[in-house]
Scaffold this motif. Structure first.
Motif, PDB file in Angstrom:
ATOM      1  N   MET A   1      14.723   7.689   8.137  1.00  0.00           N
ATOM      2  CA  MET A   1      15.044   6.715   7.111  1.00  0.00           C
ATOM      3  C   MET A   1      13.744   6.231   6.458  1.00  0.00           C
ATOM      4  SD  MET A   1      18.052   4.287   7.108  1.00  0.00           S
ATOM      5  CE  MET A   1      18.346   3.242   5.732  1.00  0.00           C
ATOM      6  N   PRO A   2      13.622   6.342   5.125  1.00  0.00           N
ATOM      7  CA  PRO A   2      12.384   5.921   4.475  1.00  0.00           C
ATOM      8  C   PRO A   2      12.175   4.415   4.591  1.00  0.00           C
ATOM      9  CG  PRO A   2      13.835   7.120   2.946  1.00  0.00           C
ATOM     10  CD  PRO A   2      14.575   6.913   4.220  1.00  0.00           C
ATOM     11  N   ALA A   3      10.919   4.036   4.692  1.00  0.00           N
ATOM     12  CA  ALA A   3      10.584   2.615   4.758  1.00  0.00           C
ATOM     13  C   ALA A   3      10.811   1.977   3.393  1.00  0.00           C
ATOM     14  CB  ALA A   3       9.122   2.445   5.173  1.00  0.00           C
ATOM     15  N   GLU A   4      11.248   0.731   3.387  1.00  0.00           N
ATOM     16  CA  GLU A   4      11.400   0.017   2.127  1.00  0.00           C
ATOM     17  C   GLU A   4      10.027  -0.465   1.688  1.00  0.00           C
ATOM     18  OE1 GLU A   4      13.504  -3.987   0.391  1.00  0.00           O
ATOM     19  OE2 GLU A   4      14.494  -2.911   2.016  1.00  0.00           O
ATOM     20  N   ILE A   5       9.670  -0.153   0.454  1.00  0.00           N
ATOM     21  CA  ILE A   5       8.363  -0.529  -0.072  1.00  0.00           C
ATOM     22  C   ILE A   5       8.453  -1.905  -0.724  1.00  0.00           C
ATOM     23  CG2 ILE A   5       6.586   0.052  -1.768  1.00  0.00           C
ATOM     24  CD1 ILE A   5       7.354   2.995  -1.284  1.00  0.00           C
ATOM     25  N   VAL A   6       7.567  -2.780  -0.308  1.00  0.00           N
ATOM     26  CA  VAL A   6       7.490  -4.117  -0.896  1.00  0.00           C
ATOM     27  C   VAL A   6       6.431  -4.071  -1.990  1.00  0.00           C
ATOM     28  CG1 VAL A   6       6.925  -6.536  -0.488  1.00  0.00           C
ATOM     29  CG2 VAL A   6       8.205  -5.239   1.235  1.00  0.00           C
ATOM     30  N   ASP A   7       6.819  -4.483  -3.206  1.00  0.00           N
ATOM     31  CA  ASP A   7       5.913  -4.514  -4.345  1.00  0.00           C
ATOM     32  C   ASP A   7       5.446  -5.935  -4.622  1.00  0.00           C
ATOM     33  OD1 ASP A   7       6.144  -1.752  -4.959  1.00  0.00           O
ATOM     34  OD2 ASP A   7       7.994  -2.102  -6.072  1.00  0.00           O
ATOM     35  N   LEU A   8       4.160  -6.066  -4.931  1.00  0.00           N
ATOM     36  CA  LEU A   8       3.593  -7.358  -5.326  1.00  0.00           C
ATOM     37  C   LEU A   8       3.047  -7.249  -6.736  1.00  0.00           C
ATOM     38  CD1 LEU A   8       1.263  -8.357  -2.347  1.00  0.00           C
ATOM     39  CD2 LEU A   8       3.648  -8.943  -2.668  1.00  0.00           C
ATOM     40  N   ASP A   9       3.145  -8.336  -7.499  1.00  0.00           N
ATOM     41  CA  ASP A   9       2.451  -8.354  -8.780  1.00  0.00           C
ATOM     42  C   ASP A   9       1.022  -8.846  -8.534  1.00  0.00           C
ATOM     43  OD1 ASP A   9       2.586 -11.159  -8.541  1.00  0.00           O
ATOM     44  OD2 ASP A   9       4.159 -11.345 -10.045  1.00  0.00           O
ATOM     45  N   VAL A  10       0.204  -8.797  -9.568  1.00  0.00           N
ATOM     46  CA  VAL A  10      -1.209  -9.153  -9.415  1.00  0.00           C
ATOM     47  C   VAL A  10      -1.373 -10.603  -8.960  1.00  0.00           C
ATOM     48  CG1 VAL A  10      -3.418  -9.410 -10.628  1.00  0.00           C
ATOM     49  CG2 VAL A  10      -1.967  -7.414 -11.080  1.00  0.00           C
ATOM     50  N   ALA A  11      -0.610 -11.513  -9.531  1.00  0.00           N
ATOM     51  CA  ALA A  11      -0.745 -12.930  -9.161  1.00  0.00           C
ATOM     52  C   ALA A  11      -0.480 -13.137  -7.674  1.00  0.00           C
ATOM     53  CB  ALA A  11       0.194 -13.793 -10.000  1.00  0.00           C
ATOM     54  N   VAL A  84       2.093   0.424  10.261  1.00  0.00           N
ATOM     55  CA  VAL A  84       1.065  -0.433   9.681  1.00  0.00           C
ATOM     56  C   VAL A  84       1.693  -1.204   8.524  1.00  0.00           C
ATOM     57  CG1 VAL A  84      -1.176  -0.511   8.508  1.00  0.00           C
ATOM     58  CG2 VAL A  84      -0.753   1.199  10.300  1.00  0.00           C
ATOM     59  N   PRO A  85       1.826  -2.533   8.636  1.00  0.00           N
ATOM     60  CA  PRO A  85       2.413  -3.317   7.551  1.00  0.00           C
ATOM     61  C   PRO A  85       1.571  -3.220   6.277  1.00  0.00           C
ATOM     62  CG  PRO A  85       2.275  -4.613   9.567  1.00  0.00           C
ATOM     63  CD  PRO A  85       1.474  -3.368   9.790  1.00  0.00           C
ATOM     64  N   ALA A  86       2.212  -2.853   5.167  1.00  0.00           N
ATOM     65  CA  ALA A  86       1.494  -2.692   3.903  1.00  0.00           C
ATOM     66  C   ALA A  86       2.434  -2.978   2.734  1.00  0.00           C
ATOM     67  CB  ALA A  86       0.943  -1.266   3.794  1.00  0.00           C
ATOM     68  N   VAL A  87       1.838  -3.405   1.621  1.00  0.00           N
ATOM     69  CA  VAL A  87       2.585  -3.692   0.397  1.00  0.00           C
ATOM     70  C   VAL A  87       1.877  -3.021  -0.781  1.00  0.00           C
ATOM     71  CG1 VAL A  87       3.614  -5.853   1.215  1.00  0.00           C
ATOM     72  CG2 VAL A  87       1.378  -5.897   0.104  1.00  0.00           C
ATOM     73  N   ASN A  88       2.641  -2.743  -1.832  1.00  0.00           N
ATOM     74  CA  ASN A  88       2.150  -2.023  -2.996  1.00  0.00           C
ATOM     75  C   ASN A  88       1.834  -2.987  -4.132  1.00  0.00           C
ATOM     76  OD1 ASN A  88       1.669   0.265  -4.676  1.00  0.00           O
ATOM     77  ND2 ASN A  88       3.704   0.030  -5.552  1.00  0.00           N
ATOM     78  N   LEU A  89       0.643  -2.845  -4.734  1.00  0.00           N
ATOM     79  CA  LEU A  89       0.285  -3.629  -5.911  1.00  0.00           C
ATOM     80  C   LEU A  89       0.849  -2.915  -7.139  1.00  0.00           C
ATOM     81  CD1 LEU A  89      -1.115  -5.950  -7.314  1.00  0.00           C
ATOM     82  CD2 LEU A  89      -3.251  -4.698  -7.154  1.00  0.00           C
ATOM     83  N   VAL A  90       1.930  -3.463  -7.690  1.00  0.00           N
ATOM     84  CA  VAL A  90       2.629  -2.856  -8.820  1.00  0.00           C
ATOM     85  C   VAL A  90       1.712  -2.807 -10.040  1.00  0.00           C
ATOM     86  CG1 VAL A  90       4.562  -3.125 -10.424  1.00  0.00           C
ATOM     87  CG2 VAL A  90       4.886  -3.611  -8.025  1.00  0.00           C
ATOM     88  N   GLY A  91       1.672  -1.643 -10.676  1.00  0.00           N
ATOM     89  CA  GLY A  91       0.855  -1.487 -11.875  1.00  0.00           C
ATOM     90  C   GLY A  91      -0.588  -1.138 -11.590  1.00  0.00           C
ATOM     91  N   GLY A  92      -0.983  -1.187 -10.320  1.00  0.00           N
ATOM     92  CA  GLY A  92      -2.315  -0.774  -9.908  1.00  0.00           C
ATOM     93  C   GLY A  92      -3.454  -1.488 -10.621  1.00  0.00           C
ATOM     94  N   MET A  93      -4.569  -0.770 -10.741  1.00  0.00           N
ATOM     95  CA  MET A  93      -5.749  -1.338 -11.392  1.00  0.00           C
ATOM     96  C   MET A  93      -5.513  -1.581 -12.873  1.00  0.00           C
ATOM     97  SD  MET A  93      -8.090  -2.264  -9.364  1.00  0.00           S
ATOM     98  CE  MET A  93      -9.310  -2.624 -10.641  1.00  0.00           C
TER      99      MET A  93
END
Length: 115
Positions: A1-11, A84-93
């Motif tokens: 089962m794929p892990a659910e990806i948590v996305d964060l905005d820059v703020a 390893v707990p991790a979150v994605n920065l939406v929109g990247g650099m």
């Protein structure tokens, strides 16, 4: 089962970094040299298998960034599957720069983003 990806905005990412979360940039060295967040640690996606144990967010999930959010989402999924707990920065650099967040640029002073 794929892990659910948590996305964060820059703020939200900047708020978490200020509170002690760590930011990891998974772009390659040339991209990093052009422009990167001053708080980031470079762990290129191509080296993730060899260096994944370096990615640790401390008390918070590690925040993962790439150019626009695609590679970082794949890295977050792999890290989460590895425990390893991790979150994605939406929109990247791209989003980071557009928000006015601080950046470190290469010697030419201009980012050279390829599309």
């Amino acid at each position: 089962m794929p892990a659910e990806i948590v996305d964060l905005d820059v703020a939200e990412a900047r708020r978490r970094i200020a509170a002690g979360a760590r930011l990891f940039d998974v772009r390659e060295q040339g991209e990093w040299d052009e422009v990167h967040a001053p708080e980031a640690t470079l762990v290129p996606m191509s080296e993730r298998v060899a260096r994944w144990k370096e990615i640790d967010g401390g008390d918070e999930p590690a925040i993962i960034v790439c150019h626009s959010g695609g590679r970082s989402a794949r890295v977050v999924a792999a890290l989460e599957q590895s425990g390893v707990p991790a979150v994605n920065l939406v929109g990247g650099m791209v989003a980071w720069e557009q928000s006015g967040a601080p950046v470190v640029r290469d010697a030419q002073g201009e980012p050279r983003h390829e599309h």
